[in-house]
Design a protein around this motif. Structure first.
Motif, mmCIF file in Angstrom:
data_model
loop_
_atom_site.group_PDB
_atom_site.id
_atom_site.type_symbol
_atom_site.label_atom_id
_atom_site.label_comp_id
_atom_site.label_asym_id
_atom_site.label_seq_id
_atom_site.Cartn_x
_atom_site.Cartn_y
_atom_site.Cartn_z
ATOM 1 N N ASP A 42 48.638 -22.080 -8.851
ATOM 2 C CA ASP A 42 48.643 -20.674 -9.257
ATOM 3 C C ASP A 42 47.537 -19.903 -8.549
ATOM 4 N N ALA A 43 46.384 -20.522 -8.396
ATOM 5 C CA ALA A 43 45.267 -19.876 -7.710
ATOM 6 C C ALA A 43 45.605 -19.656 -6.237
ATOM 7 N N ARG A 44 46.240 -20.640 -5.638
ATOM 8 C CA ARG A 44 46.614 -20.501 -4.237
ATOM 9 C C ARG A 44 47.676 -19.419 -4.060
ATOM 10 N N ARG A 45 48.597 -19.355 -4.992
ATOM 11 C CA ARG A 45 49.605 -18.300 -4.959
ATOM 12 C C ARG A 45 48.960 -16.934 -5.119
ATOM 13 N N ALA A 46 47.961 -16.837 -5.974
ATOM 14 C CA ALA A 46 47.268 -15.561 -6.174
ATOM 15 C C ALA A 46 46.555 -15.130 -4.892
ATOM 16 N N LEU A 47 45.917 -16.059 -4.202
ATOM 17 C CA LEU A 47 45.263 -15.730 -2.935
ATOM 18 C C LEU A 47 46.288 -15.315 -1.885
ATOM 19 N N PHE A 48 47.406 -16.013 -1.869
ATOM 20 C CA PHE A 48 48.477 -15.673 -0.931
ATOM 21 C C PHE A 48 48.996 -14.258 -1.191
ATOM 22 N N ASP A 49 49.260 -13.944 -2.449
ATOM 23 C CA ASP A 49 49.778 -12.624 -2.804
ATOM 24 C C ASP A 49 48.763 -11.521 -2.500
ATOM 25 N N GLU A 50 47.482 -11.843 -2.659
ATOM 26 C CA GLU A 50 46.431 -10.846 -2.467
ATOM 27 C C GLU A 50 46.216 -10.503 -0.996
ATOM 28 N N TYR A 51 46.298 -11.483 -0.122
ATOM 29 C CA TYR A 51 45.876 -11.273 1.265
ATOM 30 C C TYR A 51 46.979 -11.382 2.316
ATOM 31 N N ARG A 52 48.203 -11.667 1.904
ATOM 32 C CA ARG A 52 49.251 -11.839 2.913
ATOM 33 C C ARG A 52 49.573 -10.537 3.645
ATOM 34 N N ALA A 53 49.510 -9.405 2.949
ATOM 35 C CA ALA A 53 49.878 -8.132 3.579
ATOM 36 C C ALA A 53 48.900 -7.746 4.678
#
Length: 210
Positions: A26-37
């Protein structure tokens, strides 16, 4: 503590990164969602190809998650991650000998949408679309001539989401060097596109990345 000159890091981000380093999905998904754009925008500006940018982002997240155990606690994840993104994008360019570029308005919500047209008169649209296409071509030609170091810094700054300090931390250069590379990048663009630089303002005040 942060390294000298590093942007401040929030406690919530530190906890999120620590959880991701421990393997929390979940933490990795949160980082992905935060910085992918922003990662995609930086990668696209450097590689000029959406498919290459997507590959860079995916590869960069994989590399970042693999290296989280060595990530310095208290450092800024965004700058650390975008360093990986920019390095990977430049490596891709060098490996494929690609020297392409994208319009300065790249990175909008609609995935590098066309220039917005100011006129509401439908009769003006074809001519304006042609002008926008010609401008995009000129911009591509000008930006593709930028050296990799200038193009990387310019790409990060042109997103409008990174400060000089954050760029300096991401690229691991002094803030003064960031400003110097931006100055020289703009000067090169002005030499190619003199009509886009407001008269009397030289290379410091313009609409090329400011």
């Amino acid at each position: 503590m942060n390294k000298p000159g590093s942007p401040n890091v929030s406690p919530s981000e530190m906890r999120l990164v620590a959880a991701a380093a421990a393997g929390d999905r979940d933490a990795r998904r949160a980082l992905f969602d935060e910085y992918r754009a922003i990662a995609f925008r930086v990668a696209l500006r450097i590689t000029a190809r959406a498919e290459d940018a997507a590959d860079v982002v995916q590869d960069s997240f994989i590399r970042a998650f693999e290296r989280l155990d060595s990530f310095q606690q208290g450092a800024n994840f965004k700058t650390w991650f975008l360093r990986i993104v920019s390095n990977r994008a430049v490596d891709l360019l060098r490996a494929r000998k690609v020297r392409l570029a994208v319009p300065l308005d790249a990175g909008n919500d609609q995935d590098e949408r066309r220039f917005e047209l100011a006129s509401d008169d439908p009769a003006d649209q074809p001519e304006m679309e042609l002008e926008a296409a010609e401008l995009a071509t000129r911009l591509r030609t000008a930006i593709e001539a930028l050296p990799p170091d200038q193009r990387t810094v310019f790409s990060m700054y042109a997103t409008g989401e990174m400060t000089y300090q954050e760029i300096a931390a991401a690229v691991e250069i002094p803030i003064g060097t960031v400003m110097s590379r931006l100055f020289h990048a703009r000067r090169r663009l002005h030499e190619k596109l003199p009509d886009l630089a407001p008269a009397g303002r030289g290379t410091k005040g313009n609409n090329l990345g400011e």
